[in-house]
Scaffold this active site. Structure first.
Site, mmCIF file in Angstrom:
data_model
loop_
_atom_site.group_PDB
_atom_site.id
_atom_site.type_symbol
_atom_site.label_atom_id
_atom_site.label_comp_id
_atom_site.label_asym_id
_atom_site.label_seq_id
_atom_site.Cartn_x
_atom_site.Cartn_y
_atom_site.Cartn_z
ATOM 1 N N ARG A 287 0.813 -1.159 -0.075
ATOM 2 C CA ARG A 287 0.098 0.044 0.202
ATOM 3 C C ARG A 287 0.749 1.243 -0.042
ATOM 4 N NH1 ARG A 287 -4.931 0.191 2.358
ATOM 5 N NH2 ARG A 287 -4.311 -1.817 3.393
ATOM 6 N N CYS A 353 -26.407 -2.946 -7.743
ATOM 7 C CA CYS A 353 -27.530 -3.182 -7.083
ATOM 8 C C CYS A 353 -27.175 -3.900 -5.405
ATOM 9 C CB CYS A 353 -28.492 -4.368 -7.524
ATOM 10 S SG CYS A 353 -28.913 -3.654 -9.341
#
Ligand code: PLP
Length: 424
Positions: A287, A353
Site C-alpha cells: 500500500r 444493486c
C-alpha cells in the site's frame, strides 16, 4: 497560476480551478478514455519507493513490492526496473512478475494456502524464498521439492502476537489470525524444517497487518522476531535474512503514518543495538508504495435528493472501489473542476444493486449531473480487488509520467467477460 496540493497527495494538485496529476489535466484523461478510469503517477510511486531506499542506504536490504496492492503489469515493470523484488501470494502473481520482466530470484512467496502446483512452478522458476505459514505446508513443500529434485529455500512466517492497531480485517499478527506460526511453536518448527532434505532454511519473516499508522507495533514485532532469531541460531540453524513484512499505512483522511525513512531509522537503530544491523534485511511494502499514487475518476450520472439522504449516483462502484464496502474505508472525493457556490451533503454511491455500494458518505460537495469527481488514494487494493459484479467491465488504467500518459490497461467490455463461457 496557483497550485494547491491535496493532503497526502503531493503529485495531485489544483492548478487554477482544474485538478492535475503531475503535469496532466485529469479532465483531459477522462474525456479521452472515459470513466471510471484509474490514473497513477509514476513520480509518486518512485518517490514512495525512494523513501524506503533512503532509509536503507548503506544496508543490505531487498525491497519486495507486495504486488497484491496493485498487480498491473506496467506497475510491476516500473518497480522491477527500480530494483525491487516482489512478494507474491499466488501462482497467478508469479506469472505476472515474470511477464513484467521481474527477477525470479528476488521473489518471495507468501500466503497460507499454496497449492502443490503453485509450489512446483515457483521452484522451477527459481524464486528466492517460500514464506511458509504452517507446519503442514512445510511437509508438503518438502515433498514437492524432493519430487522435483530440488531444495526449496524457506523462511517461516512467525506470528509475533502484536496488535497492529488497525482494522480487524487487515490485522494479521495476532494469535487469532490465520497467518503465520505461533511464536511459541516457532523454534520447534524451525528444527523440523532444518531436518528435512528438500528444504533449505534461509530466513525468518513476519507481517503484522496493513494500514499501520503507528511505529510501536513495528518496534514490538521486531523485538519479538529478534528474540526468536537469537533462539533459533543458538540451536545451530543460521538465518541468512530477516524479513519484516509490509503494512505501513498511508494518509487517506488526515492519517499520520510515519514516513518510511523515519520509521526505518528507528528500526535500524534497534537492529544495530541488538547486533543485527548488518544482516540481510527484507521488507514487503504494498500500500505505501502505490496507494497515494492513484486516483479513480468517475462521472456524476444522477442526483437523487431525498428526505433523509441525498444520493449522488456516479459511474464507479463497489466493483471498482471495493474498500468502502469491505471495511468502511474512507477515500477523499474531490471534483475535477470545483464549482462556486454552496455545498450540499451527498452520499456518493455507485450503480451496483447493493446498499453496500457506496464510495463516500456525508460528503459536502457542490455537484451537478455530468461533473467529474476523483476518488483519491485509489492506487492500492482497488483495481487489484476489482470484480465484474453486475457484469460491469473493469476500468481502464493510465500511468502518467510528467506530461505523458500511457494507457496501461484497456477498458474491459462484456465480450471480454464472456470469453470462456459456453451455452449448452
Ligand atoms: C499484503 C501483504 C503485504 C503488504 O501489505 P501492505 O499493507 O500493503 O504494505 C506484505 N506481506 C504480506 C505477507 C502480505 O500478505
Amino acid at each position: 497560476m496557483t497550485a494547491k496540493t491535496l493532503p497526502g497527495q503531493p503529485h495531485i494538485a489544483y492548478r487554477g480551478n482544474e485538478l492535475f496529476i503531475e503535469n496532466v489535466r485529469l479532465a483531459d484523461l477522462a474525456r479521452q478514455h472515459g470513466t471510471p478510469l484509474f490514473v497513477y503517477s509514476k513520480a509518486a510511486m518512485l518517490a514512495a519507493l525512494g523513501a524506503y531506499q533512503r532509509g536503507f542506504a548503506g544496508r543490505k536490504a531487498q525491497i519486495c513490492y507486495a504486488m497484491k496492492a496493485n498487480s498491473s503489469l506496467a506497475i510491476l515493470q516500473l518497480f522491477a526496473r527500480a530494483g525491487c523484488g516482489f512478494d507474491i501470494v499466488s501462482g497467478g502473481e508469479l506469472e505476472r512478475v515474470l511477464a513484467a520482466g521481474g527477477d525470479a530470484s528476488k521473489i518471495i512467496f507468501s500466503g497460507v494456502g499454496k497449492t502443490r502446483t503453485e509450489m512446483r512452478r515457483a521452484l522451477d522458476a527459481g524464486i528466492g524464498c517460500f514464506n511458509v505459514e504452517s507446519e503442514a505446508e512445510i511437509d508438503v513443500l518438502n515433498e514437492v521439492a524432493l519430487a522435483a529434485g530440488q531444495r526449496a529455500p524457506v523462511s517461516i512466517r512467525v506470528n509475533p502476537n502484536v496488535d497492529a492497531k488497525t482494522h480487524p480485517y487487515i490485522s494479521t499478527g495476532l494469535k487469532g489470525n490465520k497467518f503465520g506460526i505461533a511464536h511459541e511453536r516457532a523454534l520447534t518448527t524451525y528444527r523440523h524444517a532444518a531436518a528435512l532434505p528438500g528444504l533449505k532454511v534461509v530466513g525468518i519473516d513476519c507481517h503484522i497487518g496493513s494500514q499501520i499508522t503507528q511505529e510501536s507495533p513495528y518496534l514490538d514485532a521486531m523485538d519479538r522476531v529478534l528474540d526468536l532469531v537469537q533462539a533459533i541460531e543458538a540451536t545451530g540453524i543460521p538465518l541468512h535474512h530477516i524479513d519484516f513484512g509490509g503494512g505501513l499505512g498511508i494518509d487517506y483522511n488526515g492519517d499520520t503514518p510515519p514516513a518510511a525513512d523515519a520509521l526505518w531509522a528507528k528500526l535500524l537503530a534497534k537492529l544495530d543495538a541488538r547486533g543485527y544491523g548488518q544482516r540481510q534485511l527484507m521488507i514487503e511494502p504494498g500500500r505505501s508504495l502505490v496507494g497515494n499514487a492513484g486516483v479513480c475518476l468517475t462521472e456524476v450520472l444522477y442526483l437523487k435528493p431525498g428526505e433523509q439522504k441525498n444520493f449522488c449516483i456516479v459511474d464507479a462502484a463497489m466493483n471498482d472501489l471495493p474498500r468502502p464496502a469491505m471495511y468502511e474505508a474512507y477515500h477523499q472525493i474531490v471534483p475535477l473542476t470545483p464549482r462556486q457556490g454552496a455545498n450540499t451533503n451527498w452520499d456518493i454511491v455507485g450503480p451496483v444493486c447493493e446498499s453496500g455500494d457506496w464510495l463516500g458518505r456525508d460528503r459536502m460537495l457542490n455537484v451537478q449531473t455530468g461533473d467529474q469527481l476523483a476518488v483519491l488514494s485509489a492506487g492500492a487494493y482497488c483495481m487489484s480487488m476489482a470484480s465484474n459484479y453486475n457484469t460491469r467491465g473493469r476500468a481502464a488504467e493510465i500511468l502518467v509520467d510528467g506530461i505523458q500518459s500511457h494507457l496501461i490497461r484497456e477498458r474491459e467490455y462484456a465480450s471480454d467477460q464472456m470469453r470462456g463461457e459456453k451455452l449448452i
